[in-house]
Design a protein around this motif. Structure first.
Motif, PDB file in Angstrom:
ATOM      1  N   PRO A   1      26.724 -41.886 -72.694  1.00  0.00           N
ATOM      2  CA  PRO A   1      26.412 -41.086 -73.790  1.00  0.00           C
ATOM      3  C   PRO A   1      25.346 -41.391 -74.865  1.00  0.00           C
ATOM      4  O   PRO A   1      25.094 -42.608 -74.896  1.00  0.00           O
TER       5      PRO A   1
ATOM      6  N   SER B   1      27.995 -40.849 -78.637  1.00  0.00           N
ATOM      7  CA  SER B   1      29.716 -41.121 -78.612  1.00  0.00           C
ATOM      8  C   SER B   1      29.712 -42.776 -78.182  1.00  0.00           C
ATOM      9  O   SER B   1      28.733 -43.206 -77.458  1.00  0.00           O
TER      10      SER B   1
ATOM     11  N   GLY C   1      33.127 -41.086 -74.185  1.00  0.00           N
ATOM     12  CA  GLY C   1      32.591 -39.863 -74.468  1.00  0.00           C
ATOM     13  C   GLY C   1      32.029 -39.190 -73.634  1.00  0.00           C
ATOM     14  O   GLY C   1      31.283 -39.796 -72.761  1.00  0.00           O
ATOM     15  N   PHE C   2      31.879 -37.948 -73.657  1.00  0.00           N
ATOM     16  CA  PHE C   2      31.289 -37.013 -72.597  1.00  0.00           C
ATOM     17  C   PHE C   2      30.178 -35.882 -72.992  1.00  0.00           C
ATOM     18  O   PHE C   2      29.305 -35.473 -72.361  1.00  0.00           O
ATOM     19  N   TYR C   3      30.611 -35.569 -74.347  1.00  0.00           N
ATOM     20  CA  TYR C   3      29.835 -34.283 -74.692  1.00  0.00           C
ATOM     21  C   TYR C   3      28.426 -34.511 -74.983  1.00  0.00           C
ATOM     22  O   TYR C   3      27.674 -33.718 -75.020  1.00  0.00           O
ATOM     23  N   ASP C   4      27.874 -35.615 -75.078  1.00  0.00           N
ATOM     24  CA  ASP C   4      26.332 -35.960 -75.070  1.00  0.00           C
ATOM     25  C   ASP C   4      25.932 -36.652 -73.793  1.00  0.00           C
ATOM     26  O   ASP C   4      24.762 -37.312 -73.853  1.00  0.00           O
ATOM     27  N   SER C   5      26.362 -36.572 -72.833  1.00  0.00           N
ATOM     28  CA  SER C   5      25.815 -37.261 -71.531  1.00  0.00           C
ATOM     29  C   SER C   5      25.332 -35.753 -70.976  1.00  0.00           C
ATOM     30  O   SER C   5      25.289 -34.721 -71.352  1.00  0.00           O
TER      31      SER C   5
ATOM     32  N   ARG D   1      28.824 -34.291 -63.206  1.00  0.00           N
ATOM     33  CA  ARG D   1      29.099 -33.988 -64.832  1.00  0.00           C
ATOM     34  C   ARG D   1      30.130 -34.488 -65.312  1.00  0.00           C
ATOM     35  O   ARG D   1      31.336 -34.775 -64.702  1.00  0.00           O
ATOM     36  N   ARG D   2      30.095 -35.116 -66.485  1.00  0.00           N
ATOM     37  CA  ARG D   2      31.175 -35.320 -67.147  1.00  0.00           C
ATOM     38  C   ARG D   2      31.696 -34.461 -67.880  1.00  0.00           C
ATOM     39  O   ARG D   2      30.959 -33.979 -68.928  1.00  0.00           O
ATOM     40  N   THR D   3      32.869 -34.045 -67.853  1.00  0.00           N
ATOM     41  CA  THR D   3      33.470 -32.591 -68.552  1.00  0.00           C
ATOM     42  C   THR D   3      34.617 -33.116 -69.051  1.00  0.00           C
ATOM     43  O   THR D   3      35.331 -32.140 -69.697  1.00  0.00           O
ATOM     44  N   ALA D   4      35.073 -34.326 -69.229  1.00  0.00           N
ATOM     45  CA  ALA D   4      36.109 -34.682 -70.192  1.00  0.00           C
ATOM     46  C   ALA D   4      36.022 -36.293 -70.430  1.00  0.00           C
ATOM     47  O   ALA D   4      35.157 -36.918 -69.882  1.00  0.00           O
ATOM     48  N   SER D   5      36.762 -36.735 -71.416  1.00  0.00           N
ATOM     49  CA  SER D   5      36.542 -38.240 -71.787  1.00  0.00           C
ATOM     50  C   SER D   5      37.311 -38.922 -70.307  1.00  0.00           C
ATOM     51  O   SER D   5      37.933 -38.611 -69.505  1.00  0.00           O
TER      52      SER D   5
END
Length: 717
Positions: A599, A602, A606-610, A631-635
């Motif tokens: 990340p 985060s 965290g995954f939203y900024d990967s 892809r990382r789609t969840a924590s």
């Protein structure tokens, strides 16, 4: 009572013996310079001979009466005349005074040639050494006078080195206050007559409330925690000769920083070039005699130097004096070059508060780098620095923080430790950046700490917007849409523990020149922080991270694509060149985790900024290929595998699973130990991606993993 018989010389009359005894007593012991003998002839006494000898010593040089001619009278043995290119004096047997007849045949018996006596006298004069030839150190023709002058300059250079070394020891080793005197013209004095925030100056004109000596003092005190003193001997309108004549008293300083040239080169009040060099040389020697080390500054550039000012040519000639006297040189031209004009200049020549502060900060960084005693390192390319020491011209300074090796808990393998535990604790690196862009990465734990890559001046009056343009920016206007500005300062907010120990992008440095990277604990800090290492990475314009004026990271970031290639089976360096036996893919393949899956802001889970990772898997058989996204789609550490395309025989090459795992770093063995563990691990542990595969046929396989890295392949702080 003398008998004075008048008997001829050779008399054996007892009365003459009596008179002789009395006369001898007078001649030896009497105070008069002469006494008559028994025949009435005046004789020099001992006192008279002593007086004549003293007079001879006072006038021992030869007196030239002129060319040989009639009526010239020789009255002393040191008087000479010239005849046919030779010098002559009275012979020892010649009775003086002797008047020349003008007929050489008549006078010659009464004269004696001088030979080299006149030359010896000329050589004894103050300019005599200039008459004797010599070879300099390179074997070129020179004179004894020139070589003696060089020897004196060498002595000054040695003393200057000693003074600079003593000041450096006092500041950096003893950690005691040093006094620095800055002598120069209006730029040193802080001249400013146009800005709204000006204040009265000691030279009768207004000046900015911030001067470069004042800014320099602030930075030195801030970074070292010691109350160093910087004296301002700047005077508006002064040339180098005027400054030489104005400041004639010892400032009781350890080091002098001298900058002249603007007024010397000005057409209206200019100083001849030779006078300028001579005055600077006098100032150098004077300050060395006062016990100061001497640093020379090139003159600042009017209007960025776009008009090729003569002052730059004057000050560039300082290099000859700097080399002769061992003076470090501070190059002034880069200090404000990358700021907008109105934000740092008050007129075409002089700075305002923001410009003077930037210049003073640059001089402070120059000093803290160790430039008094060593050549600064021109930093470019990639350079890793660990906290605890400077490196060949890169300065490391700490105030309050605890240093020391801790191989058990350190995030770097050198064991660099050190904690931030109280407000005011500070660690800083200073260096000269010899490129246009550089991404800065820190290794440590920065929650709650202040990060400062450059220093701006807060507004000093209502409506002061100059701070918007003073941070360095890339000057090509067509690139302004990328906002390639230098990071200033910010505070790292809580909730970043997952980034501890990883390379964290601290910001972007822009523009060649002196730089500072400083981390400090603010007022009210109660946690524990670390700044253990610094990675500097030169960047192209396409790799430079985008920063806004405040230094925070914006949503648009320019990164770079990286590729990892894994082959199976593979040939080692010492294997035969023949192909290895074909083999099936292992059920699990472990590859270093690319930067994209980590990340930016985060925590580690965290995954939203990967970012997604593209993977190509190829076999040696026909149609054996597959292309997938990870892809990382969840924590958490599980990666989603999304197939993009496969060849006719490529379905078996699509990974059945993907996850982030780590291996433990053992501080005792200094290596990774044990098996792979699901998760991200600590800041010391090493992160991998596991790709799971089902059954595959025997063959030769390649895995290509592409990711879009953030600036400099690091998490953003």
């Amino acid at each position: 009572m003398a008998y004075n018989t008048g008997n001829a010389i050779g008399s054996n009359d007892p009365r003459d013996l009596f008179d002789n005894a009395g006369n001898l007593d007078k001649l030896v012991n009497g105070p008069a310079q002469s006494y008559p003998d028994r025949l009435g002839v005046s004789r020099k006494s001992w006192a008279g001979m002593e007086a004549d000898f003293q007079a001879f010593l006072l006038a021992s040089g030869y007196q030239f009466l002129g060319d040989y001619a009639a009526a010239l009278t020789l009255t002393a043995r040191n008087q000479i005349v010239r005849y046919s290119g030779e010098y002559y004096r009275a012979a020892a047997a010649t009775e003086l005074p002797y008047t020349l007849t003008g007929t050489w045949a008549t006078d010659a018996p009464f004269l004696v040639a001088m030979g080299d006596a006149v030359l010896r006298q000329d050589l004894s004069e103050a300019a005599g050494a200039a008459m004797v030839g010599a070879l300099d150190i390179t074997g070129a023709a020179s004179t004894v006078a020139a070589e003696l002058a060089a020897l004196r300059a060498d002595q000054y250079a040695r003393r200057n080195a000693e003074n600079l070394r003593a000041a450096y020891k006092r500041m950096r080793i003893d950690q005691l206050p040093v006094t620095i005197v800055c002598q120069g013209d209006s730029v040193t004095g802080g001249y400013d007559i146009t800005s709204p925030d000006v204040i009265p100056g000691p030279d009768g004109v207004t000046r900015a409330p911030i001067t470069y000596p004042g800014s320099m003092q602030y930075l030195l005190r801030l970074f070292t925690g010691v109350d160093h003193v910087v004296i301002n001997r700047g005077w508006s309108g002064d040339t180098a000769p005027a400054g030489r004549d104005r400041w004639t008293t010892d400032p009781a300083a350890d080091v002098a920083h001298i900058m002249y040239g603007l007024n010397d080169a000005a057409s209206a009040s200019g100083t001849a070039f030779e006078d300028y060099i001579g005055a600077i040389e006098t100032l150098i020697r004077r300050h060395i005699d006062w016990g100061c080390g001497v640093v020379l500054h090139t003159a600042t550039l009017p209007g960025y130097g776009v008009t090729d000012p003569d002052s730059s040519k004057f000050s560039q000639a300082l290099r000859t004096l700097a080399e002769t006297y061992g003076c470090p040189i501070f190059e002034s031209d880069t200090a404000v070059r990358y700021s907008t004009f109105s934000s740092v200049y008050s007129d075409w020549v002089h700075f305002n508060s923001h410009g003077y502060q930037k210049y003073g900060n640059a001089v402070g960084a120059f000093v803290l780098s160790g430039a008094w005693v060593q050549e600064p390192k021109m930093v470019s390319g990639d350079l890793f620095l660990h906290a605890g020491t400077g490196y060949e011209g890169v300065g490391f300074i700490h105030a309050g923080t605890t240093l020391g090796g801790d191989w058990g808990t350190s995030y770097v393998d050198t064991g660099a430790g050190g904690q931030f535990t109280a407000a005011g604790d500070r660690r800083s690196f200073v260096f000269f950046m010899d490129c246009e862009f550089m991404n800065v990465h820190g290794i440590g734990s920065f929650e709650g700490l202040d990060v400062e890559l450059s220093y701006g001046t807060p507004p000093t009056y209502a409506g002061d917007t100059r701070a918007n343009g003073s941070p360095n920016r890339f000057p090509v206007r067509s690139s302004f849409n990328r906002e390639l500005r230098e990071t200033t300062g910010y505070r790292v907010q809580p909730g970043r523990a997952g980034s501890s120990g990883r390379m964290q992008h601290m910001g972007l440095l822009v523009g060649r020149g002196w730089k500072t990277v400083s981390v400090s604990a603010p007022a009210g800090f109660t946690g524990t922080g670390y700044f253990q290492g610094l990675l500097l990475q030169e960047a192209s314009i396409d790799e430079a991270g985008r920063q806004n004026v405040a230094g925070t990271v914006e949503s648009l970031v320019f990164g770079q694509s990286t590729i990892m290639i894994w082959q199976y089976p593979f040939i080692a360096f010492n294997d035969s060149s023949s192909p290895p036996a074909a083999a099936s893919l292992p059920s699990n393949v472990y590859l270093p985790a690319p930067d994209a899956v980590m990340p930016s802001v985060s925590g580690a889970t965290g995954f939203y900024d990967s970012l997604p990772v593209e993977v190509d898997i190829q076999g040696s058989g026909a149609g054996e290929w597959a292309k997938v996204f990870l892809r990382r789609t969840a924590s958490g550490n599980t990666l989603t595998v999304e197939s993009i395309a496969t060849g006719a025989s490529g379905a078996a090459l699509v990974p059945t699973a993907a996850e982030v795992m780590y291996k433990v770093f053992d501080p005792n063995t200094r290596d990774l130990i044990g098996g792979y563990i699901s998760g991200f691990g600590s800041g010391q542990d090493n992160t991998f991606i596991r790709l799971g595969f089902g059954a595959t046929s025997a063959g030769y396989y390649k895995i290509l993993m592409r990711d879009s890295s953030k600036p400099g392949r690091a998490s953003l702080i």
